[in-house]
Design a protein around this motif. Structure first.
Motif, PDB file in Angstrom:
ATOM      1  N   PRO A 113      39.455  39.344  44.390  1.00  0.00           N
ATOM      2  CA  PRO A 113      39.973  39.364  45.762  1.00  0.00           C
ATOM      3  C   PRO A 113      41.080  38.330  45.958  1.00  0.00           C
ATOM      4  CG  PRO A 113      37.586  39.449  45.785  1.00  0.00           C
ATOM      5  CD  PRO A 113      37.998  39.203  44.353  1.00  0.00           C
ATOM      6  N   TYR A 145      39.718  48.234  42.376  1.00  0.00           N
ATOM      7  CA  TYR A 145      38.922  48.048  43.592  1.00  0.00           C
ATOM      8  C   TYR A 145      37.739  49.014  43.666  1.00  0.00           C
ATOM      9  CZ  TYR A 145      37.840  47.623  48.564  1.00  0.00           C
ATOM     10  OH  TYR A 145      37.187  47.436  49.765  1.00  0.00           O
ATOM     11  N   ALA A 155      32.849  45.627  48.770  1.00  0.00           N
ATOM     12  CA  ALA A 155      33.826  44.554  48.981  1.00  0.00           C
ATOM     13  C   ALA A 155      34.327  44.668  50.408  1.00  0.00           C
ATOM     14  CB  ALA A 155      34.977  44.689  47.991  1.00  0.00           C
ATOM     15  N   GLN A 160      41.668  41.427  49.514  1.00  0.00           N
ATOM     16  CA  GLN A 160      41.635  42.208  48.293  1.00  0.00           C
ATOM     17  C   GLN A 160      42.881  41.893  47.478  1.00  0.00           C
ATOM     18  OE1 GLN A 160      41.398  44.360  51.289  1.00  0.00           O
ATOM     19  NE2 GLN A 160      39.210  44.039  51.332  1.00  0.00           N
ATOM     20  N   THR A 183      43.336  49.648  47.145  1.00  0.00           N
ATOM     21  CA  THR A 183      42.678  48.674  48.010  1.00  0.00           C
ATOM     22  C   THR A 183      43.015  48.971  49.463  1.00  0.00           C
ATOM     23  OG1 THR A 183      44.563  47.189  47.833  1.00  0.00           O
ATOM     24  CG2 THR A 183      42.762  46.849  46.283  1.00  0.00           C
TER      25      THR A 183
END
Length: 195
Positions: A113, A145, A155, A160, A183
């Motif tokens: 991230p 991702y 997440a 990201q 992402t």
């Protein structure tokens, strides 16, 4: 119901009390206190971390202006945008897509991230067979991702990995038509490079 959806319920226990009921000319709608109703609205906004979507140049404003210094007043809540609306792509976008797999180039399952992707990452990924970019291409960035979501859990938030702003001249030089990433955020906030 998924958390990303908006839900609202309205009730009118007595239809006779509903605003406008006195003007309803429908014979099947009796004006009796016994009749009531409820309505439910389910909606989803096509932006955010869970919906794949395309943003147009009129999507983001800075100091009251959008892309190329155009005024925010060109976007009207009732009629939409008078300039660079996403409706320009209403019939779809047909172009060659080039996938630049930066996670593979860095030999990691996924980027952490906040990690930025830089022009030298793009150069390295572009050396893969079939990847040299051309005018009008859609350049798609893979950071891993999806894999981190599957293997390490969800997440969340806005930190990201993604394009670093230093990639903009690289994309401009190649006359890229559009960019995408795996992402939710397109550009990384952090400028640190970790390979």
């Amino acid at each position: 119901m998924p958390g990303e959806m908006e839900r609202s319920t309205t009730t009118c226990p007595c239809a006779a009390d509903m605003p406008g009921a006195e003007n309803m000319p429908v014979p099947a709608f009796p004006r009796r206190p016994a009749l009531g109703l409820s309505n439910e609205h389910l909606g989803i906004t096509f932006h955010g971390n869970t919906v794949t979507h395309v943003d147009s140049p009129c999507h983001i404003f800075w100091d009251g202006t959008m892309y190329n210094g155009r005024s925010h007043s060109l976007v009207d809540p009732a009629t939409g945008s008078a300039w660079a609306a996403v409706t320009a792509a209403a019939n779809g976008i047909i172009t060659r897509g080039v996938l630049l797999d930066v996670a593979r180039v860095r030999d990691v399952p996924w980027l952490e991230p906040g990690q930025g992707v830089f022009p030298d990452d793009l150069e390295e990924a572009e050396r893969s067979p079939g990847c040299p970019g051309a005018t009008g291409d859609a350049v798609l960035l893979r950071t891993g991702y999806g894999r981190v979501r599957r293997e390490a859990g969800t997440a969340q938030g806005f930190t990201q990995a993604g394009w670093h702003a230093s990639c903009l001249p690289w994309l401009h030089e190649r006359e890229v038509a559009l960019i995408g990433a795996d992402t939710p955020r397109t550009f990384s906030r952090r400028g640190t490079k970790t390979c």
